[in-house]
Design a protein around this motif. Structure first.
Motif, PDB file in Angstrom:
ATOM      1  N   ARG A  41      -4.264   7.830  -7.771  1.00 39.97           N
ATOM      2  CA  ARG A  41      -4.462   8.242  -6.275  1.00 39.97           C
ATOM      3  C   ARG A  41      -3.675   7.194  -5.326  1.00 39.97           C
ATOM      4  O   ARG A  41      -3.465   5.833  -5.431  1.00 39.97           O
ATOM      5  CB  ARG A  41      -5.903   7.905  -5.848  1.00 39.97           C
ATOM      6  N   GLY A  42      -3.365   8.079  -4.435  1.00 42.59           N
ATOM      7  CA  GLY A  42      -2.757   7.111  -3.023  1.00 42.59           C
ATOM      8  C   GLY A  42      -1.605   6.238  -3.227  1.00 42.59           C
ATOM      9  O   GLY A  42      -1.213   5.311  -2.392  1.00 42.59           O
ATOM     10  N   THR A  43      -0.535   6.599  -4.333  1.00 40.60           N
ATOM     11  CA  THR A  43       0.458   5.983  -4.551  1.00 40.60           C
ATOM     12  C   THR A  43       1.530   6.043  -3.573  1.00 40.60           C
ATOM     13  O   THR A  43       2.738   5.433  -3.594  1.00 40.60           O
ATOM     14  CB  THR A  43       1.004   5.833  -6.138  1.00 40.60           C
ATOM     15  N   GLY A  44       1.445   7.535  -3.209  1.00 39.07           N
ATOM     16  CA  GLY A  44       2.858   7.826  -2.499  1.00 39.07           C
ATOM     17  C   GLY A  44       4.233   8.352  -3.138  1.00 39.07           C
ATOM     18  O   GLY A  44       4.985   8.591  -2.353  1.00 39.07           O
ATOM     19  N   LEU A 181       2.625   1.291  -0.467  1.00 37.52           N
ATOM     20  CA  LEU A 181       3.886   0.694  -0.837  1.00 37.52           C
ATOM     21  C   LEU A 181       5.083   1.514  -0.805  1.00 37.52           C
ATOM     22  O   LEU A 181       6.061   0.761  -0.693  1.00 37.52           O
ATOM     23  CB  LEU A 181       3.639  -0.059  -2.090  1.00 37.52           C
ATOM     24  N   GLN A 182       4.956   2.636  -1.255  1.00 42.88           N
ATOM     25  CA  GLN A 182       5.973   3.519  -1.457  1.00 42.88           C
ATOM     26  C   GLN A 182       6.584   3.661   0.127  1.00 42.88           C
ATOM     27  O   GLN A 182       7.683   3.845   0.245  1.00 42.88           O
ATOM     28  CB  GLN A 182       5.610   4.900  -1.974  1.00 42.88           C
ATOM     29  N   ASP A 183       5.878   3.778   1.090  1.00 41.70           N
ATOM     30  CA  ASP A 183       6.426   4.033   2.330  1.00 41.70           C
ATOM     31  C   ASP A 183       7.126   2.674   2.839  1.00 41.70           C
ATOM     32  O   ASP A 183       8.143   2.663   3.471  1.00 41.70           O
ATOM     33  CB  ASP A 183       5.075   4.127   3.530  1.00 41.70           C
ATOM     34  N   THR A 202      -4.031   0.669  -0.024  1.00 41.12           N
ATOM     35  CA  THR A 202      -3.290  -0.604  -0.071  1.00 41.12           C
ATOM     36  C   THR A 202      -3.745  -1.451   1.107  1.00 41.12           C
ATOM     37  O   THR A 202      -3.904  -1.093   2.350  1.00 41.12           O
ATOM     38  CB  THR A 202      -1.682  -0.362   0.110  1.00 41.12           C
ATOM     39  N   SER A 203      -4.106  -2.782   0.825  1.00 38.82           N
ATOM     40  CA  SER A 203      -4.610  -3.317   2.010  1.00 38.82           C
ATOM     41  C   SER A 203      -3.547  -3.855   2.903  1.00 38.82           C
ATOM     42  O   SER A 203      -2.391  -3.851   2.596  1.00 38.82           O
ATOM     43  CB  SER A 203      -5.286  -5.015   1.401  1.00 38.82           C
ATOM     44  N   ALA A 204      -4.122  -4.498   4.102  1.00 36.03           N
ATOM     45  CA  ALA A 204      -2.981  -5.021   5.170  1.00 36.03           C
ATOM     46  C   ALA A 204      -2.305  -5.953   4.676  1.00 36.03           C
ATOM     47  O   ALA A 204      -1.021  -6.019   4.904  1.00 36.03           O
ATOM     48  CB  ALA A 204      -3.910  -5.118   6.412  1.00 36.03           C
TER      49      ALA A 204
END
Length: 237
Positions: A41-44, A181-183, A202-204
């Motif tokens: 999930r949420g990897t981009g 992180l992909q962004d 992903t954390s700040a």
């Protein structure tokens, strides 16, 4: 002018389990059996690469992968469209998304579009389901249907935007707003500054350590976001 490249999933909206349901349904229809393991999930990661990971994780042999991946990718937007009511029912807008989109759209110096791991048709279905289409110029976006290598989408969007707006966009006047992180890597490798949004998985701290130019917790401070977009590109717009 500044080209603002919005990420979609977990930055502007969250679709709940709908994406994963669509993966399950299309995999079953194409491969002929149930999915045992879904993409993280949420990897981009772009959808074409996610599909290949899906096939590999579920024991599809390499010789079969290319053909099955094409079949799955072709069917994904249509299957997502069948669940367009569920997108809004089971998902939600991210906090501050509409206000942030509106503020960027209203500025004459900012050109808002998207760079996303979604296929173009899938991206438009999601944006439409949450009534966000009018806030971005989807005709100049970068999509996984343009290229499966996400950093390449920055140049694709810049080229499209130049053709429409008559302004040259490059690494000095292009900003990605995204949660993964992909962004960050897309901006670094593709040629864009990055405002990280810690609204996803992903954390700040991780977004900052991996190279985001600025990081905000969410999109609720609209004025701060617009300031950061201008600050990030400095006086090169």
């Amino acid at each position: 002018m500044i080209l603002v490249l919005w990420d979609i999933d977990r930055t502007l909206l969250y679709v709940g389990e709908t994406d994963r349901l669509v993966y399950r349904e299309v995999f079953r229809d194409v491969v002929g059996r149930e999915v045992q393991q879904l993409p993280a999930r949420g990897t981009g990661v772009t959808m074409p690469l996610a599909v290949r990971e899906l096939l590999s994780a579920n024991g599809v042999s390499e010789p079969e992968t290319d053909n099955l991946a094409r079949l799955i990718i072709d069917r994904l937007p249509g299957q997502l469209y069948l669940h367009r009511e569920a997108l809004r029912r089971d998902g939600h807008l991210m906090p501050g998304a509409v206000e942030a989109l509106a503020a960027v759209r209203q500025s004459q110096l900012l050109v808002p579009t998207v760079v996303t791991g979604n296929l173009k048709a899938s991206a438009e279905i999601k944006l439409s389901a949450f009534s966000l289409t009018n806030y971005v110029d989807t005709t100049v976006g970068g999509y996984a249907s343009d290229d499966s290598h996400r950093p390449a989408l920055v140049r694709i969007a810049q080229t499209k935007a130049k053709a429409v707006y008559g302004h040259t966009f490059n690494s000095e006047n292009t900003v990605i707003v995204g949660d993964s992180l992909q962004d960050v890597r897309t901006g670094q490798e593709g040629g864009a500054k990055v405002v990280g949004v810690a609204s996803g998985t992903t954390s700040a701290e991780r977004l900052a350590s991996e190279g985001a130019d600025h990081v905000i917790p969410d999109l609720t401070d609209t004025r701060r976001l617009v300031e950061l977009i201008h600050t990030t590109v400095g006086n090169n717009s």
